[in-house]
Structure formats: C-alpha cells, structure tokens
Design a protein around this motif. Structure first.
Motif, PDB file in Angstrom:
ATOM      1  N   LYS A   1       0.812  -1.227   0.000  1.00 58.82           N
ATOM      2  CA  LYS A   1       0.000   0.000   0.000  1.00 58.82           C
ATOM      3  C   LYS A   1       0.844   1.276   0.000  1.00 58.82           C
ATOM      4  O   LYS A   1       0.297   2.375  -0.127  1.00 58.82           O
ATOM      5  N   LEU A   2       2.150   1.139   0.175  1.00 58.77           N
ATOM      6  CA  LEU A   2       3.004   2.332   0.157  1.00 58.77           C
ATOM      7  C   LEU A   2       3.083   2.885  -1.259  1.00 58.77           C
ATOM      8  O   LEU A   2       2.829   2.188  -2.236  1.00 58.77           O
ATOM      9  N   GLN A   3       3.429   4.148  -1.359  1.00 62.82           N
ATOM     10  CA  GLN A   3       3.579   4.768  -2.681  1.00 62.82           C
ATOM     11  C   GLN A   3       4.805   4.199  -3.402  1.00 62.82           C
ATOM     12  O   GLN A   3       5.598   3.479  -2.814  1.00 62.82           O
ATOM     13  N   GLY A   4       4.961   4.568  -4.674  1.00 63.56           N
ATOM     14  CA  GLY A   4       6.133   4.151  -5.438  1.00 63.56           C
ATOM     15  C   GLY A   4       7.418   4.619  -4.768  1.00 63.56           C
ATOM     16  O   GLY A   4       7.459   5.690  -4.156  1.00 63.56           O
TER      17      GLY A   4
ATOM     18  N   ALA B   1       8.180  -6.751  -3.880  1.00 64.83           N
ATOM     19  CA  ALA B   1       9.241  -5.739  -3.980  1.00 64.83           C
ATOM     20  C   ALA B   1       9.393  -5.238  -5.410  1.00 64.83           C
ATOM     21  O   ALA B   1       9.555  -4.038  -5.659  1.00 64.83           O
ATOM     22  N   ARG B   2       9.309  -6.169  -6.363  1.00 66.05           N
ATOM     23  CA  ARG B   2       9.499  -5.811  -7.776  1.00 66.05           C
ATOM     24  C   ARG B   2       8.533  -4.741  -8.249  1.00 66.05           C
ATOM     25  O   ARG B   2       8.867  -3.924  -9.104  1.00 66.05           O
ATOM     26  N   ASN B   3       7.298  -4.784  -7.745  1.00 68.27           N
ATOM     27  CA  ASN B   3       6.299  -3.827  -8.239  1.00 68.27           C
ATOM     28  C   ASN B   3       6.296  -2.502  -7.495  1.00 68.27           C
ATOM     29  O   ASN B   3       5.514  -1.612  -7.819  1.00 68.27           O
ATOM     30  N   ILE B   4       7.162  -2.372  -6.497  1.00 66.85           N
ATOM     31  CA  ILE B   4       7.148  -1.176  -5.643  1.00 66.85           C
ATOM     32  C   ILE B   4       8.242  -0.173  -5.992  1.00 66.85           C
ATOM     33  O   ILE B   4       8.014   1.028  -5.977  1.00 66.85           O
TER      34      ILE B   4
END
Lengths: 485, 485
Positions: free
Chosen positions: B376-379, B402-405
């Motif tokens: 839920k954290l931002q980029g 992790a990959r999508n963040i």
C-alpha cells in the motif's frame, strides 16, 4: 459505465500480477497462437475489414500478413530474451574507501496497458496491432478500446486473442476488449488508477487529449500517442535529372496507397525552381491520373478531407496541378498542388497534415529557402532525401537539418511501408509522437512498456533467470561494460 | 526577466546546434576538464558549501569526489561510444514480396536541457551534478537554475564549468547558469520553446509543478523529476536474531547521514511483532543516541521537519522510541518512532516521506499484514530486505511484491549511498520519479536526453561514424540481432 470499466481495469491488474512472470518461451507460444488464430479467421476477417473500411481485400491480405509477422517477431524477441537489457556490475568487496556492491538490472513490465487502435490500420495498428503485441510481449496485460469505425473487425480479432489466451491457459483477463465510442470512455480508462501506460495511434486532437488525461492524473503514466506527419521530401537536382520517371511513379503510389490514409504519407515535396522540378511535377501528375480514386475509411475522414482541401486549394498562391475527378459516396480525389516557397512560408494552413491522397510541391527560390522551410516544419515521423551521391555530396549540410526534424530519414525511397525491424523508429519530435524517445513500430516498441529494476547484492538463487550468474537463458548481457553471452 | 531568459534559451539552442556533433573523445576531454576545474577550486569550494549548507567539510570532500568521478565516468562512457545503442539491420534486396531496406539507428541528443539542482547535494546533484553531467555527455547544451539555498557554491561550480568550456574551445553557451529563486523563473524556463527536456531533484510539490509545466506546453517535453521516497525496509526474523547489532549500527548511520536529508533515507522499517524486533529497536535507539545532532540545510527544511514531526509523534498509536535532545538554531533531533501495523494502515500521514533524521518502525501482526502494508506504500526509489538466506527462502513471495514497488531492491545493506554504475537505477514508480522508465543516477541517466534516429538506405559516406559499415569507432553494435564489436 464506471462500475463496468472499474471491473475491467481491476481484472487487468489481477491478470498482470501473474502474467508479468510468464516466461519468454510461453509468451512466444501465446503470441504465435494469436497469429494462428487470426489467420484461422480466414476470409471472414478479410471481408469484414474490407466492408468496414472500404479498402480492398488484397490490402487486408497484406495487412494480416504484417500483423501476424509482427506478433511472431515479438514472440521470437521475448523467447530469445536479450531484450530485457540485462546489465551486471559485479562487486568489488575490497574497494576503498567503500566496498562496491553487486548491482544488476533488467527490464520489467509496467502493468496494464490501454491501447487505442488506429482507424487506418484495423489489423496492424489496432486490436492485435503493434501496441498490443509489444505490450503483451513485455509482460503487460492489455485492454483494447475497439475503434468505432471497424467494430466487427475489432471484435473478430479480439475473439482470436481470447481464444489464444484460453488455449495457452493464461489468466482470462490478460487481454480485454472494450467497445464504445464516447470520449468519456477513453478518459475514464486512461485515468483509472490501474492503467500503467497507454498506446494511441490517430489524430493530433485525439492523441493530445489522451496524453493530457494521462499527465493530469494523480500518478502520471506514459502515454505514447503517434499522431502523424507531413513527411517532407527533398527532391534534389541530379536525381530529378536522371530518375524523374522512376520517382514520379513511386511517389504517385505512395501518395495514394490506402487512399492516402497513412501517417507516413509524403504530404510535402520540396524542390528548387527548375525545369527538372517542372518535369517531375508533370510526370507525377500523369502517374496520379492513372490511379483510380477509392473510397475513404469513413464519413468523418472524407468530410474533413474535402473541406480542408477546398480551403487549401483556394488559398493565395496555391495552384492545383492535378485534381482527379471522383464520383460517389466517400470517394477521395487524389490531388497534387503546387505553391511557391514564399507563399508556403506565409500560410500556416499548408504546414499541417492533410489526411488523404494529397501532396503539395513547394517550389523554393533556392537552397537556403528550401532549408529554411524544412526547418520550420513541425516534428516529423519521417523525412526523405531524393538525391544521387553527387547531389548529397554537394549538400552535405542537409543531413544536419534532417537529424533534428524526424525520427527516420529515408534515402531515395518513399516513406510509406515501414519495415518492422530492430532498427525501426516510428516516432519523432512532437507532434509526430508525444515522446520522441520511443517508437511504436519495430521491436523496440516494447521499451515503452517496461522500466529498469535494479537488484543490489541479491542472493543468486533469488535473482530472475535473466540476471543470474550462470546466465541460464543464454542472453546477451552487458557485464562490467562488455557485451557477453 | 522574460527577455533575458529568452536570450539564455536562444543561446542554449545555438550552442546545441554545434555541440550535438562534438565527438565522444572531445566531450570526454570537456567533462574531465570540468572535474579538474572543480578540484582546482580547492578549499574555497569546500568551505563555501559547508557555510551555505551547515554540513561538514568532510562531507564535501566526499561529495566532490563523487561529483568529479561521475563527470569522468560519463566522459569515459562517451569516449568509448557504445552508449549510443547502435542497431543495424542490413538490407535484403531480393526479399519477397518486397526488398528489405538497410535500417540503422543510434541515439541523438534532444536539445537544450534545463537542470534544477537539489538543495541536499550542492555538488553531486546540483550545478555540475548527475543531470548536468549526463546531459552534457549526451550532446545537449545545459541551462542550470542555481539552487537558492547554496547560491555561492553554485556560482563557483558554474565558473569551473565555464572555464572548462573556454579551455576546450566549445561554444560559449554550451553551459549557462541562471540565478533567482522565483517560481515564475522555473516556469518560464521550462515552458520556453527551445527547452527540450528537464531534470529536477527535490520535493514532490516542486517536482510535480515543473512536470506539469512541461506537459502543459504546446509541445510537451520529457521532465524527469526525482522526488524522494520513504524507502521501506523489511526486517526478517533470522537476520534480526543473528545480526541485530550490526544492522542497528548501519541503520542508525543511514537514518542520520547528511542529517537525514537524503532521498534514499530509510524512513519506514517493517517487522513482525517479536522479541527480536523489540531487541533491534532498542539497539537502534541506542546507536542513534550516540550520534550527535547537526544543523539542517536551511530554515525551510528545519521548520517543516519540526512541524511534521510534532504532528506525527502525537498521532494516535505513535510511540516515540527515541528523540534526541537538540539545541540550537536549525539543529535536527534524530527521532525513532514506533507504531502498530493497524494504526499505520489507518493513518495516511505516516505513509509520506518525512525529510530529516527520522524513521518509524511498523510492528506488524504477521507476515500478511506486513505484505499488505508494503504493497500500500507509494512508489519508491528503493526497498530493502534484511534477511538471511533462510529468511528469504521461507519468504520467497516477498520479492514479487518488492518488484512492483521500487526502482532498486537492496539486500542486507542500507539504501543510502547510491553506487554510480552501469546497472544503477535511481528512479521508480511515482512519486519516486515522474517516469519510472529512466534513472537519474548511474550511466543510463544519459538515456533521458536522447532519442533514437533511424537512417534508411543512407549512403555509407553520409552515415554518422557510429553506424558506418566499417565501425570506425569500434563500438559494440547490435547487427541483425547479435552484439558485435
């Protein structure tokens, strides 16, 4: 409508979460299966496309071939795998003053991609066209907004893709097709929080609107809009003296192919006042007179062509060299016009793309004026130089101008007929495209839908195969600055 | 003001017209000369930077070293030359149904680039920092808007660059420095018709404003704004059990380095409720207590830090684990806070970056909650996993999250201290950066300032050296799909 579109984008995101990890080999099978399924649609597809677009069946045999080759080319690209641009910088634990970590990067998919197909390429740049093929190849799920001018063609192609999804056992929402022609629909989809990127091919007005929607989001996303060009052509003296008949024939075909409805249509021809240019102009008019007039794609394009044309041809200093007689609903007359460099410079209307079988010859006073006009044109997909080696050697400064104008510089050929290769650039300074750093045709079109991801000191067992020490996929990789496989 | 800025951008464009063709070897000499000239500023530069930023001289010895290494690394890159990504697909004249043309492409410079430097890196990400170095390396002229929080440092560095321009005999406006702190100034420069791209490092508010100005132009331009992150760190059990003291020391340093004014500062630490996490928390507080408090860069940053902190620390469920006593003007207290996963999820204030020596430990109920929060954290620019191989093997699904963040995933180290290498990614999903497809640190930062240009059937004598048949520059090139040199 909003609830339904929300559901589509949520499904696209769910599908992306698994599809992003599908292997290159499996994506190849998927892309090949789409091509097979499209071919299996047989005459039904060709006839439907022809009915909906007024273009001949033969054209769609060619366009289907291009579409399927493109899908398979992206399949081959991702099966081979080096497209992820793997870069590895190995650790130097005893570096002073600080140890150097192990850093590796590769491209990963952005997320769900929204595709707006082009009306003028119902197969190759629409539902299963270059944007869809490159996004699926990248590992992105795709939502296509079917073009309202060829709805049945779009549905047929969508069904072929959906068959392929099911044959390959992929997440059912890896590909979705949305129908509708409201402006609002495009806006909602572009601004949905799960949309990670957009590919658009079409008009400047439409492409810019979608681009703006993408940039005005709370989280802006990449929008690649390819919006067409006038594709200026320079006609140099020695070439005109020696090869006028050959080039007149080639350009007559290029101006009228697809009823002039190509974004690489050569709409502006620049030459220096001379008898050679006059001769070429007559030959081009003669060649155009031997090409029959055809119907345009739809009423909107035809109305626009007729009205812009009638305005431009009555503008000051614009001479109609050839205007084919054309009868019947939606039929477009091929037109060749001529204007002096001075009159062209004074008339901004002439600087914009006229979408249809139209081209205008600009008769420049001298080389300086020709260069001046060339520089003042907007950003272009292509610019073409027609010249012998002798022409070019005595005008070597022209290339410096060409470089700053276009995405592709063509020598001694027509700009239509874009080759799909590793080196293709179909894009260019705005308004050719919204971001000149990318291309929508050719294998590098995939780069629009990926971002680099860096792994620092990641244990080897956890690394994606593309950047594991042992190189299990056999990729070309840049290791400490050197390409290796 | 407008007339003056117009002149600056016109000069930058004039300079670009010649500078774009300067050879890689000559650009290397130029970039090395800039580094030499910066070093020649000696103690004057170090003292001025220290006075203007409240950071110690020692920090600037390091930052100068980084700045000069970076300039020289870009010099080496362009002298070697393969960075232009030359791609060649040779002709097949007898291909059926149509001959295949010869297609070659390479990267070319975009045009004048505008750089907004960062207040927190007066050398490495400001006047002669990564944006300037990469743009000059690409063949773009550069206009720097000097940061108002270190005007004298910026002027000194600008004079070093201008000396190098003159020593190298380049166009005098290859580099220009503009002073002023009005918002309007940045807007005018970003929206000038000759500005071809923008690099910005700083706050979300500033970076987004400049991005919007760039996209709202008649001709939109690439704006790469790097805007910071909370850089979430996952603390896994086995690592906490075995290496808590080591990591507590490393993270105390990482949280406070540069008085916490780093965009890769680890602002959020995620762990699962356990005695190991409690123990680590105590050790981290203890380590922080041994680090002296320092002054922040300027009044604005300090006021903002103090006010956000006082708000956050009184938020529901937020516990202050450590709050250093700090006396004196602009001095920032290092602070460690703690909150439960539930309270964190309910409080969006805690999800944003707090610029300063602050970090918060999120005590999650279980792994599911930890993953939920992480997603839920931002980029993010970075996300870090602290875990032994055993930890990671039993949590293999974490990497997919992790990959999508983030743009960079760090293992078992702190996120501060970004290595400048081929594989570096300093960027990531918004709001880490405005375009996750690019990086502002590392050698690929140059890719922001170039676009591909395709030459179709161009006579060999006219081709740029990078894509001539004979490969006179000895570059790595992709020829018919294979890398060759």
């Amino acid at each position: 409508m909003i609830n339904e579109l929300n559901k589509v984008m949520e499904q696209a995101y769910e599908a992306f979460l698994s599809y992003q990890f599908v292997s290159g080999q499996d994506k190849k099978v998927f892309l090949y299966t789409i091509a097979d399924e499209i071919e299996d649609l047989g005459a039904d597809l060709l006839e439907t496309a022809s009915e909906e677009t007024n273009l001949p069946i033969a054209r769609f045999i060619g366009e289907r071939q291009r579409t399927c080759s493109q899908l398979r080319a992206f399949g081959d690209l991702v099966a081979e795998g080096s497209w992820v641009d793997a870069v590895i910088d190995t650790a130097i634990p005893d570096r002073k003053p600080l140890p150097k970590p192990d850093m590796r990067k590769m491209s990963v998919a952005l997320g769900p991609i929204l595709v707006f197909g082009a009306s003028n390429f119902p197969l190759a740049y629409s539902t299963a066209g270059g944007d869809t093929a490159s996004a699926l190849a990248a590992g992105c799920s795709v939502v296509v907004k079917g073009h309202p001018s060829h709805p049945r063609t779009s549905l047929l192609v969508a069904s072929a893709i959906q068959n392929a999804v099911s044959i390959c056992g992929l997440h059912p929402h890896v590909f979705q097709h949305v129908v509708g022609d409201s402006h609002e629909l495009g806006k909602i989809l572009t601004q949905h929080s799960h949309t990670a990127g957009v590919g658009f091919t079409g008009s400047l007005t439409g492409g810019r609107a979608i681009f703006d929607y993408g940039q005005q989001r709370e989280i802006p996303i990449p929008v690649f809009s390819e919006m067409g060009s006038t594709n200026p052509v320079l006609l140099l003296k020695d070439a005109l003296n020696h090869k006028a008949p050959e080039f007149a024939k080639a350009f007559a075909n290029s101006i009228t192919i697809g009823v002039g409805q190509f974004c690489t249509n050569p709409g502006i021809l620049l030459g220096i006042k001379s008898s050679a240019l006059n001769h070429f102009t007559s030959l081009l008019a003669l060649e155009l007179s031997m090409i029959p007039a055809f119907k345009m794609l739809h009423q909107g394009i035809h109305t626009s062509y007729v009205s812009i044309l009638s305005k431009v041809l009555s503008d000051k200093g614009v001479e109609t060299v050839f205007h084919a007689h054309a009868d019947g609903d939606l039929v477009a007359s091929p037109v060749l016009a001529r204007v002096s460099g001075d009159a062209f410079l004074k008339n901004p209307n002439l600087h914009h793309e006229i979408f249809g079988p139209f081209s205008i010859i600009i008769v420049c006073d001298n080389k300086n004026q020709m260069i001046d006009i060339w520089k003042k044109l907007q950003g272009q997909l292509t610019t073409t130089i027609i010249g012998t080696d002798r022409d070019i050697k005595s005008n070597i400064d022209l290339l410096d101008v060409a470089r700053n104008i276009a995405g592709r510089i063509v020598f001694n050929n027509v700009p239509t007929g874009v080759e799909v290769s590793n080196a293709t650039v179909h894009g260019g300074p705005y308004p050719a495209a919204t971001d000149a750093r990318f291309t929508s045709v050719g294998l590098d079109a995939i780069k629009r839908w990926v971002r680099p991801l860096c792994f620092q000191d990641c244990p080897d067992f956890l690394l994606p195969d593309a950047i594991k020490d042992s190189n299990p996929l056999g990729l070309w990789r840049k290791i400490n600055g050197e390409y290796k496989r």
